[in-house]
Design an enzyme around this catalytic site. Sequence first.
Site, PDB file in Angstrom:
ATOM      1  N   GLY A 164       0.817  -1.216   0.000  1.00  0.00           N
ATOM      2  CA  GLY A 164       0.000   0.000   0.000  1.00  0.00           C
ATOM      3  C   GLY A 164       0.847   1.261   0.000  1.00  0.00           C
ATOM      4  N   ILE A 170       1.483   3.920   2.215  1.00  0.00           N
ATOM      5  CA  ILE A 170       2.443   4.272   3.271  1.00  0.00           C
ATOM      6  C   ILE A 170       3.393   3.100   3.545  1.00  0.00           C
ATOM      7  N   SER A 205      -4.397   7.345  13.628  1.00  0.00           N
ATOM      8  CA  SER A 205      -4.773   8.523  12.839  1.00  0.00           C
ATOM      9  C   SER A 205      -5.170   9.676  13.748  1.00  0.00           C
ATOM     10  N   ALA A 206      -4.950  10.878  13.243  1.00  0.00           N
ATOM     11  CA  ALA A 206      -5.386  12.073  13.980  1.00  0.00           C
ATOM     12  C   ALA A 206      -6.900  12.097  14.147  1.00  0.00           C
ATOM     13  N   THR A 207      -7.575  11.250  13.396  1.00  0.00           N
ATOM     14  CA  THR A 207      -9.041  11.199  13.498  1.00  0.00           C
ATOM     15  C   THR A 207      -9.510  10.735  14.886  1.00  0.00           C
ATOM     16  N   TYR A 245     -14.612   3.893  10.197  1.00  0.00           N
ATOM     17  CA  TYR A 245     -13.160   3.817   9.999  1.00  0.00           C
ATOM     18  C   TYR A 245     -12.423   4.368  11.217  1.00  0.00           C
ATOM     19  N   LYS A 283      -9.838   2.674  14.400  1.00  0.00           N
ATOM     20  CA  LYS A 283      -8.525   3.155  14.894  1.00  0.00           C
ATOM     21  C   LYS A 283      -8.561   3.298  16.411  1.00  0.00           C
ATOM     22  N   TYR A 312      -1.104   9.519  12.448  1.00  0.00           N
ATOM     23  CA  TYR A 312      -0.716  10.267  11.248  1.00  0.00           C
ATOM     24  C   TYR A 312      -1.676  11.422  11.033  1.00  0.00           C
ATOM     25  N   ASN A 321      -9.584  11.801  -1.350  1.00  0.00           N
ATOM     26  CA  ASN A 321      -8.689  12.730  -0.651  1.00  0.00           C
ATOM     27  C   ASN A 321      -8.187  13.805  -1.612  1.00  0.00           C
ATOM     28  N   ARG A 350     -18.077  19.647   2.895  1.00  0.00           N
ATOM     29  CA  ARG A 350     -18.256  18.188   2.968  1.00  0.00           C
ATOM     30  C   ARG A 350     -18.619  17.831   4.400  1.00  0.00           C
ATOM     31  N   ASP A 408     -16.306  17.382   7.878  1.00  0.00           N
ATOM     32  CA  ASP A 408     -14.984  18.029   7.841  1.00  0.00           C
ATOM     33  C   ASP A 408     -14.824  19.010   8.998  1.00  0.00           C
TER      34      ASP A 408
HETATM   35  P1  NAD Z   1      -3.430   1.584   1.526  1.00  0.00           P
HETATM   36  O1  NAD Z   1      -4.823   1.135   1.255  1.00  0.00           O
HETATM   37  O2  NAD Z   1      -2.650   2.148   0.397  1.00  0.00           O
HETATM   38  O3  NAD Z   1      -2.578   0.388   2.171  1.00  0.00           O
HETATM   39  C1  NAD Z   1      -3.160  -0.573   2.991  1.00  0.00           C
HETATM   40  C2  NAD Z   1      -2.715  -1.933   2.457  1.00  0.00           C
HETATM   41  O4  NAD Z   1      -3.267  -2.952   3.296  1.00  0.00           O
HETATM   42  C3  NAD Z   1      -3.201  -2.203   1.039  1.00  0.00           C
HETATM   43  O5  NAD Z   1      -2.097  -2.602   0.255  1.00  0.00           O
HETATM   44  C4  NAD Z   1      -4.210  -3.342   1.208  1.00  0.00           C
HETATM   45  O6  NAD Z   1      -4.230  -4.196   0.089  1.00  0.00           O
HETATM   46  C5  NAD Z   1      -3.704  -4.020   2.471  1.00  0.00           C
HETATM   47  N1  NAD Z   1      -4.731  -4.740   3.245  1.00  0.00           N
HETATM   48  C6  NAD Z   1      -5.928  -4.276   3.674  1.00  0.00           C
HETATM   49  N2  NAD Z   1      -6.573  -5.230   4.366  1.00  0.00           N
HETATM   50  C7  NAD Z   1      -5.746  -6.325   4.409  1.00  0.00           C
HETATM   51  C8  NAD Z   1      -5.852  -7.621   4.960  1.00  0.00           C
HETATM   52  N3  NAD Z   1      -6.948  -8.022   5.614  1.00  0.00           N
HETATM   53  N4  NAD Z   1      -4.814  -8.471   4.806  1.00  0.00           N
HETATM   54  C9  NAD Z   1      -3.688  -8.097   4.140  1.00  0.00           C
HETATM   55  N5  NAD Z   1      -3.551  -6.879   3.569  1.00  0.00           N
HETATM   56  C10 NAD Z   1      -4.573  -6.010   3.699  1.00  0.00           C
HETATM   57  O7  NAD Z   1      -3.508   2.632   2.737  1.00  0.00           O
HETATM   58  P2  NAD Z   1      -2.376   3.606   3.294  1.00  0.00           P
HETATM   59  O8  NAD Z   1      -2.767   4.986   2.957  1.00  0.00           O
HETATM   60  O9  NAD Z   1      -1.045   3.099   2.938  1.00  0.00           O
HETATM   61  O10 NAD Z   1      -2.625   3.425   4.853  1.00  0.00           O
HETATM   62  C11 NAD Z   1      -1.870   2.511   5.627  1.00  0.00           C
HETATM   63  C12 NAD Z   1      -2.408   2.532   7.041  1.00  0.00           C
HETATM   64  O11 NAD Z   1      -2.311   3.860   7.557  1.00  0.00           O
HETATM   65  C13 NAD Z   1      -3.885   2.158   7.149  1.00  0.00           C
HETATM   66  O12 NAD Z   1      -4.077   1.403   8.313  1.00  0.00           O
HETATM   67  C14 NAD Z   1      -4.581   3.488   7.272  1.00  0.00           C
HETATM   68  O13 NAD Z   1      -5.794   3.400   7.965  1.00  0.00           O
HETATM   69  C15 NAD Z   1      -3.567   4.287   8.061  1.00  0.00           C
HETATM   70  N6  NAD Z   1      -3.690   5.731   7.879  1.00  0.00           N
HETATM   71  C16 NAD Z   1      -3.687   6.239   6.618  1.00  0.00           C
HETATM   72  C17 NAD Z   1      -3.836   7.615   6.430  1.00  0.00           C
HETATM   73  C18 NAD Z   1      -3.889   8.185   5.051  1.00  0.00           C
HETATM   74  O14 NAD Z   1      -4.380   9.314   4.897  1.00  0.00           O
HETATM   75  N7  NAD Z   1      -3.408   7.499   4.014  1.00  0.00           N
HETATM   76  C19 NAD Z   1      -3.945   8.449   7.546  1.00  0.00           C
HETATM   77  C20 NAD Z   1      -3.931   7.888   8.834  1.00  0.00           C
HETATM   78  C21 NAD Z   1      -3.797   6.514   8.984  1.00  0.00           C
HETATM   79  C1  WQD Z   2      -8.408  17.473   3.080  1.00  0.00           C
HETATM   80  C2  WQD Z   2      -9.128  18.788   2.847  1.00  0.00           C
HETATM   81  C3  WQD Z   2     -11.475  18.536   2.375  1.00  0.00           C
HETATM   82  C4  WQD Z   2     -11.083  16.516  -1.453  1.00  0.00           C
HETATM   83  C5  WQD Z   2      -8.697  12.102   5.719  1.00  0.00           C
HETATM   84  C6  WQD Z   2      -9.307  11.227   6.764  1.00  0.00           C
HETATM   85  C7  WQD Z   2      -8.383  11.097   7.939  1.00  0.00           C
HETATM   86  C8  WQD Z   2      -7.003  10.631   7.497  1.00  0.00           C
HETATM   87  C9  WQD Z   2      -6.470  11.474   6.369  1.00  0.00           C
HETATM   88  C10 WQD Z   2      -6.936   8.251   7.640  1.00  0.00           C
HETATM   89  C11 WQD Z   2     -10.506  18.846   3.510  1.00  0.00           C
HETATM   90  C12 WQD Z   2     -10.752  19.126   1.190  1.00  0.00           C
HETATM   91  C13 WQD Z   2     -10.824  17.141  -0.249  1.00  0.00           C
HETATM   92  C14 WQD Z   2     -11.615  17.286  -2.529  1.00  0.00           C
HETATM   93  C15 WQD Z   2     -11.582  19.230  -1.123  1.00  0.00           C
HETATM   94  N1  WQD Z   2      -7.058   9.305   6.967  1.00  0.00           N
HETATM   95  N2  WQD Z   2     -11.064  18.467  -0.088  1.00  0.00           N
HETATM   96  N3  WQD Z   2     -11.830  18.622  -2.302  1.00  0.00           N
HETATM   97  O1  WQD Z   2     -10.495  14.643   5.405  1.00  0.00           O
HETATM   98  O2  WQD Z   2      -8.443  15.858   6.275  1.00  0.00           O
HETATM   99  O3  WQD Z   2      -8.483  13.407   6.270  1.00  0.00           O
HETATM  100  O4  WQD Z   2      -7.438  11.569   5.314  1.00  0.00           O
HETATM  101  O5  WQD Z   2      -6.819   8.113   8.808  1.00  0.00           O
HETATM  102  O6  WQD Z   2      -8.975  10.211   8.832  1.00  0.00           O
HETATM  103  O7  WQD Z   2     -10.550  11.795   7.154  1.00  0.00           O
HETATM  104  O8  WQD Z   2      -8.293  14.564   4.126  1.00  0.00           O
HETATM  105  O9  WQD Z   2      -7.605  14.794   1.787  1.00  0.00           O
HETATM  106  O10 WQD Z   2      -9.968  14.058   2.287  1.00  0.00           O
HETATM  107  O11 WQD Z   2      -9.291  16.410   2.776  1.00  0.00           O
HETATM  108  O12 WQD Z   2     -11.809  20.436  -0.970  1.00  0.00           O
HETATM  109  O13 WQD Z   2     -11.879  16.789  -3.614  1.00  0.00           O
HETATM  110  O14 WQD Z   2      -9.384  18.906   1.433  1.00  0.00           O
HETATM  111  O15 WQD Z   2     -12.733  19.159   2.524  1.00  0.00           O
HETATM  112  O16 WQD Z   2     -10.702  20.152   3.947  1.00  0.00           O
HETATM  113  P1  WQD Z   2      -9.046  14.688   5.554  1.00  0.00           P
HETATM  114  P2  WQD Z   2      -8.785  14.873   2.664  1.00  0.00           P
END
Ligand code: NAD
Ligand code: WQD
Length: 339
Positions: free
Chosen positions: A10, A12, A124-126, A150, A154, A178, A200, A293, A296
């Site tokens: 994935g 990250i 997540s900061a969520t 979701y 977390k 994050y 996103n 949205r 938000d």
């Molecule tokens: P991503 O979807 O790109 O990566 C997640 C990977 O996990 C994918 O490759 C998917 O195929 C794999 N996966 C999911 N379920 C699985 C399972 N049951 N068994 C094996 N593999 C599985 O997501 P990402 O953006 O790389 O996020 C990585 C982690 O960080 C996630 O847990 C996500 O919730 C967390 N996170 C992401 C963000 C963000 O904005 N990207 C922010 C905060 C936290």
């Molecule tokens: C960022 C800003 C939108 C899309 C999400 C998850 C959070 C974490 C990170 C996993 C917001 C605005 C967005 C668009 C826009 N993930 N926007 N037009 O919502 O801060 O965080 O990802 O843990 O839990 O909620 O990120 O990138 O969706 O939005 O104006 O087409 O961009 O309204 O202000 P968000 P985002």
Amino acid sequence: MKILVTGGAGYIGSHTCVELVQAGHDIVVVDNFVNSSMEAIRRVRKLCGTEFPFEEIDLTDGPATDRLLEKYPVDVVMHFAGLKAVGESVQIPIEYYRNNLGSTLSLLSAMKKHGVKNFVFSSSATVYGADAPVPYKEDSPVSRITSSPYGNTKLMIEYILKDTVRAVPGFNAALLRYFNPVGAHESGEIGEDPSGIPNNLMPYIAKVAVGKLDKIHIFGNDYDTPDGTCLRDYIHVVDLAKGHVAALKKLEENCGVFVCNLGTGKATSVLEMVKAFSAACGKDLPYDFAPRREGDLPETWADPTYARETLGWTAEKGIKEMCEDVWRWQSRNPNGYRD
Ligand code: NAD
Ligand code: WQD
């Protein structure tokens, strides 16, 4: 150290694999490709210059996860695997709870059986309460319940890990919260590859820049912020990956529960991000203002002090680099890993 990286294909996870190998660690990677592809693994291997082991396993499968840890005696599990689309989680909450909690529980059971005692979790900061003041600090109150299934997964996994630390002597859990990960590896070889229309901001902007989508829709321009659009703490994915490498030090110190923000401490508006990307790709990207949205928050950003003091880690890359790296990745791979 020997590290099992779950979700390593994935977004990250793939960038973290590169930083782990460059820092001298041995990795084993697992993914079920529910949101990724083998091509990401091939490219990570190329960047790392090593054929690390990879296993295609669904981590909700307890016996398969058990066999994985039997086969690979690791020191640490870094758990990135999970479903992550906030809106989708509202539509299919059961799948989110089953996948995100189920995979974590399979791993913890297998770790208990095989004596693996270090866990790094992608939180997540969520998890911070909607009423928590910005910047968010690690001791800011967390929500009793977040705004999405979701986010609730977390929060629940954080509690599961805290309980595990209490119950299992010598067990350590780093809960890394994050903020908004964006950017791509500077090589342009790996990056974020969402399927369908991105939810996103950054991947949406990138698809407009590469001509796959017409126009950016900015959700709300009437917030109480300097330019009326929301403020977020965007962190370069390579900085985020390095934060994971740094967190390993805490595990070695037998930290028990270690909760840490991974953010920059800087807030950027949606409009500023659109302008920065326009500069990076060399064309004015079209946008309009759309309604807010639902769900938000006007502004979220990290207090990064604790990460700096405890890990000696600070994010180094700014918005310009984030946009330039995404543009390099997206323009070289307009169809992501499907090219
Ligand atoms: P991503 O979807 O790109 O990566 C997640 C990977 O996990 C994918 O490759 C998917 O195929 C794999 N996966 C999911 N379920 C699985 C399972 N049951 N068994 C094996 N593999 C599985 O997501 P990402 O953006 O790389 O996020 C990585 C982690 O960080 C996630 O847990 C996500 O919730 C967390 N996170 C992401 C963000 C963000 O904005 N990207 C922010 C905060 C936290
Ligand atoms: C960022 C800003 C939108 C899309 C999400 C998850 C959070 C974490 C990170 C996993 C917001 C605005 C967005 C668009 C826009 N993930 N926007 N037009 O919502 O801060 O965080 O990802 O843990 O839990 O909620 O990120 O990138 O969706 O939005 O104006 O087409 O961009 O309204 O202000 P968000 P985002």
